[in-house]
Structures are given as C-alpha cells and as structure tokens.
Design a protein around this motif. Structure first.
Motif, PDB file in Angstrom:
ATOM      1  N   SER A 144     -14.186  -4.994 -20.258  1.00  0.00           N
ATOM      2  CA  SER A 144     -13.374  -4.377 -19.214  1.00  0.00           C
ATOM      3  C   SER A 144     -12.045  -5.100 -19.117  1.00  0.00           C
ATOM      4  N   PRO A 145     -10.963  -4.354 -18.925  1.00  0.00           N
ATOM      5  CA  PRO A 145      -9.658  -5.017 -18.777  1.00  0.00           C
ATOM      6  C   PRO A 145      -9.618  -5.843 -17.499  1.00  0.00           C
ATOM      7  N   ALA A 146      -8.976  -6.970 -17.560  1.00  0.00           N
ATOM      8  CA  ALA A 146      -8.841  -7.823 -16.379  1.00  0.00           C
ATOM      9  C   ALA A 146      -7.850  -7.190 -15.417  1.00  0.00           C
ATOM     10  N   VAL A 147      -8.229  -7.116 -14.171  1.00  0.00           N
ATOM     11  CA  VAL A 147      -7.365  -6.546 -13.148  1.00  0.00           C
ATOM     12  C   VAL A 147      -7.178  -7.585 -12.060  1.00  0.00           C
ATOM     13  N   GLN A 148      -5.964  -8.048 -11.882  1.00  0.00           N
ATOM     14  CA  GLN A 148      -5.667  -9.048 -10.858  1.00  0.00           C
ATOM     15  C   GLN A 148      -4.483  -8.592 -10.019  1.00  0.00           C
ATOM     16  N   PRO A 149      -4.632  -8.434  -8.727  1.00  0.00           N
ATOM     17  CA  PRO A 149      -5.909  -8.498  -8.017  1.00  0.00           C
ATOM     18  C   PRO A 149      -6.675  -7.195  -8.158  1.00  0.00           C
ATOM     19  N   ILE A 150      -7.958  -7.244  -7.869  1.00  0.00           N
ATOM     20  CA  ILE A 150      -8.770  -6.035  -7.911  1.00  0.00           C
ATOM     21  C   ILE A 150      -8.314  -5.104  -6.792  1.00  0.00           C
ATOM     22  N   GLN A 151      -8.084  -3.840  -7.129  1.00  0.00           N
ATOM     23  CA  GLN A 151      -7.628  -2.866  -6.150  1.00  0.00           C
ATOM     24  C   GLN A 151      -8.565  -1.672  -6.122  1.00  0.00           C
ATOM     25  N   LEU A 152      -8.640  -1.029  -4.963  1.00  0.00           N
ATOM     26  CA  LEU A 152      -9.443   0.176  -4.845  1.00  0.00           C
ATOM     27  C   LEU A 152      -8.772   1.328  -5.587  1.00  0.00           C
ATOM     28  N   PRO A 153      -9.548   2.177  -6.242  1.00  0.00           N
ATOM     29  CA  PRO A 153      -8.971   3.369  -6.869  1.00  0.00           C
ATOM     30  C   PRO A 153      -8.495   4.347  -5.803  1.00  0.00           C
ATOM     31  N   PRO A 154      -7.811   5.424  -6.192  1.00  0.00           N
ATOM     32  CA  PRO A 154      -7.356   6.404  -5.189  1.00  0.00           C
ATOM     33  C   PRO A 154      -8.504   6.904  -4.324  1.00  0.00           C
ATOM     34  N   HIS A 155      -8.257   6.954  -3.023  1.00  0.00           N
ATOM     35  CA  HIS A 155      -9.299   7.356  -2.075  1.00  0.00           C
ATOM     36  C   HIS A 155      -8.626   7.861  -0.806  1.00  0.00           C
ATOM     37  N   ASP A 156      -9.418   8.563   0.011  1.00  0.00           N
ATOM     38  CA  ASP A 156      -8.938   8.895   1.351  1.00  0.00           C
ATOM     39  C   ASP A 156      -9.719   8.057   2.353  1.00  0.00           C
ATOM     40  N   GLY A 157      -9.227   7.966   3.569  1.00  0.00           N
ATOM     41  CA  GLY A 157      -9.914   7.189   4.584  1.00  0.00           C
ATOM     42  C   GLY A 157      -9.262   5.841   4.812  1.00  0.00           C
ATOM     43  N   SER A 158      -9.648   5.205   5.907  1.00  0.00           N
ATOM     44  CA  SER A 158      -9.048   3.935   6.317  1.00  0.00           C
ATOM     45  C   SER A 158      -9.664   2.759   5.571  1.00  0.00           C
ATOM     46  N   VAL A 159      -8.985   1.609   5.647  1.00  0.00           N
ATOM     47  CA  VAL A 159      -9.437   0.379   4.998  1.00  0.00           C
ATOM     48  C   VAL A 159      -9.428  -0.749   6.016  1.00  0.00           C
ATOM     49  N   LEU A 160     -10.502  -1.517   6.050  1.00  0.00           N
ATOM     50  CA  LEU A 160     -10.584  -2.717   6.878  1.00  0.00           C
ATOM     51  C   LEU A 160     -10.767  -3.922   5.954  1.00  0.00           C
ATOM     52  N   SER A 161      -9.946  -4.952   6.150  1.00  0.00           N
ATOM     53  CA  SER A 161     -10.021  -6.149   5.319  1.00  0.00           C
ATOM     54  C   SER A 161     -10.623  -7.306   6.104  1.00  0.00           C
ATOM     55  N   VAL A 162     -11.436  -8.115   5.417  1.00  0.00           N
ATOM     56  CA  VAL A 162     -12.164  -9.188   6.080  1.00  0.00           C
ATOM     57  C   VAL A 162     -12.136 -10.450   5.235  1.00  0.00           C
ATOM     58  N   VAL A 163     -12.363 -11.577   5.912  1.00  0.00           N
ATOM     59  CA  VAL A 163     -12.659 -12.845   5.259  1.00  0.00           C
ATOM     60  C   VAL A 163     -14.088 -13.200   5.638  1.00  0.00           C
ATOM     61  N   ASP A 164     -14.931 -13.425   4.648  1.00  0.00           N
ATOM     62  CA  ASP A 164     -16.326 -13.773   4.908  1.00  0.00           C
ATOM     63  C   ASP A 164     -16.530 -15.275   4.806  1.00  0.00           C
ATOM     64  N   MET A 165     -17.287 -15.822   5.769  1.00  0.00           N
ATOM     65  CA  MET A 165     -17.599 -17.243   5.818  1.00  0.00           C
ATOM     66  C   MET A 165     -19.069 -17.412   6.183  1.00  0.00           C
ATOM     67  N   HIS A 166     -19.545 -18.638   6.153  1.00  0.00           N
ATOM     68  CA  HIS A 166     -20.842 -18.947   6.754  1.00  0.00           C
ATOM     69  C   HIS A 166     -20.792 -20.350   7.331  1.00  0.00           C
ATOM     70  N   THR A 167     -21.572 -20.558   8.374  1.00  0.00           N
ATOM     71  CA  THR A 167     -21.717 -21.874   8.981  1.00  0.00           C
ATOM     72  C   THR A 167     -23.201 -22.201   8.999  1.00  0.00           C
ATOM     73  N   GLY A 168     -23.606 -23.167   8.205  1.00  0.00           N
ATOM     74  CA  GLY A 168     -25.021 -23.516   8.139  1.00  0.00           C
ATOM     75  C   GLY A 168     -25.887 -22.357   7.686  1.00  0.00           C
ATOM     76  N   GLY A 169     -25.327 -21.446   6.897  1.00  0.00           N
ATOM     77  CA  GLY A 169     -26.089 -20.301   6.410  1.00  0.00           C
ATOM     78  C   GLY A 169     -25.928 -19.045   7.224  1.00  0.00           C
ATOM     79  N   GLU A 170     -25.394 -19.156   8.440  1.00  0.00           N
ATOM     80  CA  GLU A 170     -25.216 -17.978   9.296  1.00  0.00           C
ATOM     81  C   GLU A 170     -23.878 -17.320   8.972  1.00  0.00           C
ATOM     82  N   PRO A 171     -23.889 -16.032   8.609  1.00  0.00           N
ATOM     83  CA  PRO A 171     -22.653 -15.382   8.162  1.00  0.00           C
ATOM     84  C   PRO A 171     -21.666 -15.148   9.286  1.00  0.00           C
ATOM     85  N   LEU A 172     -20.394 -15.079   8.907  1.00  0.00           N
ATOM     86  CA  LEU A 172     -19.348 -14.644   9.827  1.00  0.00           C
ATOM     87  C   LEU A 172     -18.350 -13.804   9.045  1.00  0.00           C
TER      88      LEU A 172
END
Length: 352
Positions: free
Chosen positions: A5-33
């Motif tokens: 597969s060709p390298a894509v930087q950064p990875i982007q969503l293909p054409p789509h309709d609808g809204s997008v929500l962006s997040v940063v995922d973390m964990h503290t002691g195993g509990e997700p945030l």
C-alpha cells in the motif's frame, strides 16, 4: 510479489458526507479517556454545571456516538473541553461515560493535566512542575504537572472539599441481607464496602461477580439513602460503589479496590475521585493523619495512585479535607471520527 500500500502521511478520510469529530485518546492506569478536541457544537450555559445540564438535554446523541460502539465500547470514558466561568481556570471540562455525565473524575484530571500543558492551554509552562487549574462540574481542581525539557510526566491534583457523608449505614441488599456501607464524597458520592462481605476478593474474583455485587449495593443505597450536598443539588447523587480489600487501617502496603460506576461501568484505574473519598473517610475515622501518603491499587489492572489529606476545611456543615491524588497518564493515539449520513448506527449501541 504482493503489492504494498502506498504510504499516506497524514492518513486522511476519503470523500464522505457528514460531520467529523476529532479526539486525543489517553489512559490513566488503564482507564481510557477520549478528549474531544474539535467538531463538537457549542455548549451553552453560564457555568460548567449549567453546561452539563445543557449537553445532557440537547447534545446527548454525541456522547452516545463517541462512547458507545462502533467508535467506543461499554467502558469508554470521555472529556469535552469547555469554557469556564472562573477567571483563574485554564479550562473547563465535562466528563461523560456510558450513562451520562459525572461531576468529577480523578483519572481524567490526571490525563487532562498533561493534555493541557502539551496542547497549549497553559502558556509558558515551567519546570519542575506546572500548575493547571481545571474547572470540573464539582468545582475548581488544581493539577500539578511534572515538566522538564519540554516533556510532561506524572500529575498530582488537589481535590474539592471531600468528606464522609455517613459511616456504617445499614442497607438491605437483595440476596445478601443487611450490609453496612460507608458513603464518602470526593467530587462525587461513592458507597464503600469490603468485597469480603460478598465472599469476593477484589484482586482474584471474576469481574462479573464484582460488578454484580457492587451494582446491587448501588441500587440499594439509591433506594434507601437520601443524599444531599451543601452547594448544589446537581451533586447529590450516588455515582457508584467501590469494593475494597477491607484494609482501611493505614499501612505501607497498597490497598486494593475496584470501582463500579454509572451503568455497571468498571474503572480500570484505582479511581481518582474514589481515592479522594476514601481518604476523606479514613481521615474522618482517625485512620490516617494529614500529610500521610497512602497507595491505592486497582484490583482490575494493578495500577496505582497515591493519596493524602493535605488540608482540613469544611463543606457546608461537613468537616472536610482537601485530598492530593497522584498518578500517571499516557497517550494512546488520535482519531477523527466521521458520521456518514446514511449510517443507521450513527447513534451508537451497546452490547451487555
């Protein structure tokens, strides 16, 4: 030879309709945030507590979409950054889980301390520690983030006033008879009871058995004990039950517990607001003095937080303490979630 597969930087969503929500995922002691960083509609209200009511009444479909499957899971936990009404606050936050919106979350505060410094919510961070003031629904919480050579590390925070609401409360738990529980407040109310009273061990028993016992206690306390909080009726509800190893007397050895909150959601960490409430209860009982550090361990993952009462205070008519809780959060990734208009599962779902 297979094609690569060709390298894509950064990875982007293909054409789509609808809204997008962006997040940063973390964990503290195993509990997700899951920290929501963009794409969320404006949350109205003149206080963080008012914003909590607004989002519940008007935007709850987005909580379900981000916490539930297919984007989340039964035990996902989230945080939405909002504007605080307090001048001294660096940010406000709304916490979310599988049932709704909590008033305090210690593991999230530990993660958000790092996040706030790393993402520029605090200007000109300083070494060896940078203070981050986080306005939670329960009040202002002060986090202190290790900072050296441009990198964040371990975080400690000072709680809102924490107190023992009641001790040795007799509640009738179906299938288990009358059980004595303690009820403490650490930004949220918890019932505390030794797992041994149900023939269980927080380190060894099946998670399902621990969940069933804790959920039964929560239901019994909600039905039989009326809670109140001196500053707001929005805070006067039982968030969950924490089963302990029964080791309440001070020891240098860690004391283990498992917290079951919201809709039978299991905390993978030792539970920051639970540690706060547990220290308040132990201080109330004369089991731990001021400025004495105790280690608490998750029966689920073995991760640890430390806690200590650092200052005596009051909360209405309750004698209270400010509790310092410390732990370590880590980043796990980032994501942009799309909500395509023809996706019939956009609202999310849970399998129990």
């Amino acid at each position: 030879m297979a094609e690569t597969s060709p390298a894509v930087q950064p990875i982007q969503l293909p054409p789509h309709d609808g809204s997008v929500l962006s997040v940063v995922d973390m964990h503290t002691g195993g509990e997700p945030l899951r920290v929501i960083v963009s794409g969320f509609p404006e949350v109205h209200g003149d206080s963080v507590l008012a914003k909590r009511r607004y989002i519940w009444q008007n935007l709850d479909h987005l909580r379900r979409a981000l916490m539930f499957e297919p984007r989340g899971h039964y035990d996902m936990y989230g945080a939405l950054i909002v504007k605080s009404e307090l001048e001294e606050a660096d940010l406000g936050v709304l916490f979310m889980h599988n049932q709704g919106y909590s008033t305090m979350c210690g593991h999230a505060v530990i993660a958000l301390g790092r996040f706030a410094v790393d993402y520029g919510y605090v200007k000109a961070p300083v070494s060896p520690e940078t203070q981050v003031n986080i306005q939670c629904p329960c009040g202002l919480v002060k986090a202190f983030v290790q900072y050296a050579n441009g990198k964040t590390g371990r975080v400690r925070f000072h709680s809102v006033p924490a107190f023992a609401f009641a001790t040795d409360v007799a509640v009738s738990v179906p299938g288990h008879g009358v059980v004595a529980v303690d009820i403490g407040y650490g930004g949220a109310f918890y019932a505390f009871v030794s797992a041994e009273k149900f023939g269980l061990d927080v380190n060894e028993s099946r998670t399902r058995d621990l969940v069933d016992a804790a959920a039964a206690v929560t239901a019994a306390v909600k039905a039989q004990v009326k809670l109140h909080h001196p500053t707001s009726p929005d805070l006067a509800y039982l968030y969950g039950t924490i089963l302990t190893d029964g080791k309440d007397a001070f020891s240098e050895e860690p004391s283990a517990n498992v917290c079951v909150f919201a809709d039978s959601q299991v905390d993978r960490s030792p539970t920051g607001s639970g540690v706060t409430a547990r220290i308040a209860l132990q201080f109330h009982k004369g089991l731990i003095p001021l400025d004495t550090t105790r280690t608490f361990q998750s029966g689920a993952t073995g991760s640890q937080f430390t806690g200590k009462a650092v200052e005596e205070t009051t909360c209405g008519d309750f004698k209270a303490v400010i509790v310092e809780v410390a732990g370590q959060a880590h980043y796990t990734g980032t994501a942009s979630f799309v909500f395509e208009k023809d996706d019939t599962l956009n609202k999310g779902f849970l399998l129990k």
